[in-house]
Design a protein around this motif. Structure first.
Motif, short mmCIF file in Angstrom:
data_model
loop_
_atom_site.label_atom_id
_atom_site.label_comp_id
_atom_site.label_asym_id
_atom_site.label_seq_id
_atom_site.Cartn_x
_atom_site.Cartn_y
_atom_site.Cartn_z
N GLU A 188 0.82 -1.21 0.00
CA GLU A 188 0.00 0.00 0.00
C GLU A 188 0.85 1.26 0.00
O GLU A 188 0.59 2.20 -0.75
CB GLU A 188 -0.94 -0.03 1.21
N ALA A 189 1.90 1.28 0.83
CA ALA A 189 2.77 2.45 0.88
C ALA A 189 3.43 2.69 -0.47
O ALA A 189 3.56 3.85 -0.91
CB ALA A 189 3.84 2.27 1.96
N SER A 190 3.82 1.63 -1.15
CA SER A 190 4.46 1.78 -2.46
C SER A 190 3.52 2.43 -3.46
O SER A 190 3.89 3.39 -4.15
CB SER A 190 4.95 0.43 -2.98
N ILE A 191 2.29 1.91 -3.55
CA ILE A 191 1.34 2.46 -4.51
C ILE A 191 0.95 3.90 -4.14
O ILE A 191 0.70 4.73 -5.02
CB ILE A 191 0.09 1.56 -4.62
N THR B 61 8.03 -4.70 -4.15
CA THR B 61 7.93 -3.42 -3.43
C THR B 61 9.29 -2.79 -3.21
O THR B 61 9.39 -1.58 -2.97
CB THR B 61 7.22 -3.59 -2.07
N ILE B 62 10.35 -3.60 -3.27
CA ILE B 62 11.72 -3.09 -3.14
C ILE B 62 12.27 -2.71 -4.51
O ILE B 62 12.85 -1.64 -4.69
CB ILE B 62 12.63 -4.14 -2.48
N GLU B 63 12.06 -3.61 -5.49
CA GLU B 63 12.62 -3.37 -6.83
C GLU B 63 11.92 -2.22 -7.55
O GLU B 63 12.57 -1.45 -8.26
CB GLU B 63 12.50 -4.66 -7.65
N CYS C 84 8.08 5.37 -6.31
CA CYS C 84 7.49 4.14 -6.87
C CYS C 84 7.47 4.21 -8.40
O CYS C 84 7.09 5.24 -8.97
CB CYS C 84 6.08 3.94 -6.34
N GLN C 85 7.89 3.13 -9.02
CA GLN C 85 7.72 2.97 -10.46
C GLN C 85 6.46 2.15 -10.71
O GLN C 85 5.84 1.65 -9.78
CB GLN C 85 8.95 2.27 -11.04
N GLU C 86 6.11 1.99 -11.97
CA GLU C 86 4.91 1.21 -12.29
C GLU C 86 5.17 -0.26 -12.00
O GLU C 86 6.15 -0.84 -12.47
CB GLU C 86 4.54 1.40 -13.75
#
Length: 363
Positions: free
Chosen positions: A289-292, A309-311, A340-342
Motif C-alpha cells: 500500500e505504501a508503495s502504490i 515493493t523493493i525493486e 514508486c515505479q509502475e
C-alpha cells in the motif's frame, strides 16, 4: 457456477472485496456465476461491524464458522471440521482462498479432501523464512492448489520451479491494490489527525507486530529508542495492538512525540499512510500500500515475500538490527528516498482478470 470464497482475518476481506464486485459485474452481464462468502472466524475483530462491510461495499458473510482461538494446530483443526460441514451442506464448484493465513491452508486442504478444486489468489509468493507461520501456509496451500492467481513474474517462477504447469498459472496482479485504488477517494480522517494537529508529510506512521520484533523485549526497546532518537522532531503515530501496548508499557517506552493509538479502520489507517513522511513497519501488506501511495517505507525484517515493493516500489528492507534505523532516516530526511515505479498489473483490474479466467474453466 458457484464459488465459495474464504476469508479468515480482516486483511482477507480487503483482498476478496474486489473479487465479489467482479462476480456481481459478471452476473449483471448474465454470466452463470455466483458466490458464497465464508468467514472462518479465525480472527475476532471488534471493528468488523456492519460499517466495515458497508465501507468495502460488500454484504456480510453468508456464514461465520467461529473457529478462532487456541494454538495454531487447534485453530487449524477447528477450521477444517467446521468447513467440512459447510461444504457438505453447501456444495460448490470451486473454493477460492486468498493470502496466507491459517484459514487459507486449512480450507484448501478440506476442499481437496472433499474433491472440490481450489484456486489460490496471491499464490507463489515466498519469503524463504520457515520460521514464519505464513510461509508454511503458503507452501502447503500451493502444493495442493489447482489454479494459481499471481501478483508477479517472480511468483510465477517460484511455482514453475515446484512443478506447476503453465496452464494452471494466471498472472493477474494484486487484489489488495484493487481495493486501495477504489477506496482511495473514501479515505477517512481519523480523530488523531485533529487531536495532534497533524500536517501532511510532517509525521511518521509505524506498525510492529511480528514476534521477532515485539516479543524480544531488549530488541524492542532498542528499536523504539533508535526510531525516536532519529526522527527529528516529527510525531510518531503508532496504531498498536493491545498486547504490544502492554509490552511497551512494561518497558517504560514513552516519549512526547510517540503517540500510541487504538488500531484504526482500513480507511483511517490509509488516510494516515497516504499523507505521512514515511512508514516504518514489519507488515508485508503495508509495504504494498505504501508503495502504490508513493510513501517511503522502511521494513524491519530480514526478508520479504514482496520483492517487487523493493525493486519497483518505495520499500527498503532494513533488517532487524536497530542500528539500521539511523542511516535510513538520514537518507529520508536528505530527500534521497526512491519513488514508486509502475508495478506490472497493479492497476486496479486484478479481480476482473481473475473472474474472466475462472469463467473459462470447465468444471
Amino acid at each position: 457456477m458457484l464459488i465459495t470464497i474464504i476469508a479468515g482475518a480482516r486483511p482477507n476481506f480487503m483482498k476478496i472485496a474486489p473479487i465479489i464486485h467482479a462476480i456481481q459485474k459478471a452476473k449483471d452481464k448474465s454470466e452463470n456465476i455466483d458466490y458464497r462468502l465464508v468467514h472462518t472466524g479465525q480472527h475476532y475483530d471488534k471493528k468488523m461491524s456492519g460499517d466495515f462491510f458497508d465501507q468495502l461495499e460488500i454484504p456480510a458473510p453468508h456464514t461465520n464458522l467461529e473457529s478462532g482461538g487456541g494454538s495454531q494446530a487447534e485453530q487449524t483443526a477447528k477450521i477444517m471440521l467446521a468447513f467440512e460441514k459447510e461444504l457438505i451442506n453447501n456444495p460448490t464448484d470451486l473454493v477460492l482462498v486468498v493470502g496466507d493465513v491459517t484459514s487459507t491452508m486449512a480450507c484448501a486442504i478440506t476442499a481437496q479432501k472433499q474433491q472440490v478444486k481450489v484456486a489460490h489468489v496471491e499464490a507463489g509468493i515466498r519469503s524463504g523464512d520457515w520460521s514464519m507461520p505464513e510461509e508454511i501456509n503458503r507452501l502447503l496451500t500451493d502444493s495442493i492448489t489447482n489454479y494459481f492467481f499471481t501478483t508477479s513474474d517472480l511468483a510465477n517462477n517460484n511455482l514453475k520451479s515446484s512443478g506447476v504447469k503453465d496452464n494452471q498459472l494466471f498472472f493477474v496482479g494484486n487484489t489488495m491494490i484493487d481495493t486501495l485504488l477504489k477506496q482511495r477517494p473514501n479515505f477517512k480522517k481519523p480523530e488523531v489527525w485533529d487531536e495532534l494537529s497533524l500536517n501532511e508529510k510532517e509525521y511518521l506512521v509505524m506498525t510492529l507486530h511480528r514476534p521477532a520484533n515485539v516479543d524480544e523485549e531488549t530488541k524492542l526497546k532498542e528499536l523504539m529508542d533508535e526510531i525516536v532518537n532519529n526522527t527529528n522532531d516529527l510525531p510518531l503515530i503508532f496504531p498498536v495492538h493491545p498486547r504490544t501496548a502492554k509490552i511497551l508499557k512494561k518497558l517504560g517506552i514513552m516519549h512526547p512525540r510517540l503517540h500510541m493509538v487504538e488500531p484504526l479502520s482500513y480507511l483511517e489507517f490509509n488516510y494516515l499512510v497516504g499523507r505521512a513522511k514515511a512508514v516504518i513497519t514489519d507488515s508485508g501488506g503495508i509495504t504494498e500500500e505504501a508503495s502504490i501511495l508513493n510513501v517511503p517505507c522502511m521494513t524491519l525484517r530480514d526478508n520479504t515475500e514482496r520483492p517487487e515493493t523493493i525493486e519497483l516500489g518505495t520499500n527498503e528492507l532494513l533488517g532487524t538490527d536497530p542500528k539500521a534505523i539511523q542511516p535510513a532516516m538520514q537518507k529520508l530526511f536528505n530527500g534521497e528516498w526512491k519513488e514508486c515505479q509502475e508495478i506490472p498489473m497493479w492497476d486496479g483490474k486484478c479481480a476482473e482478470r481473475i473472474i474472466d479466467e475462472i469463467l473459462k474453466i470447465k468444471f
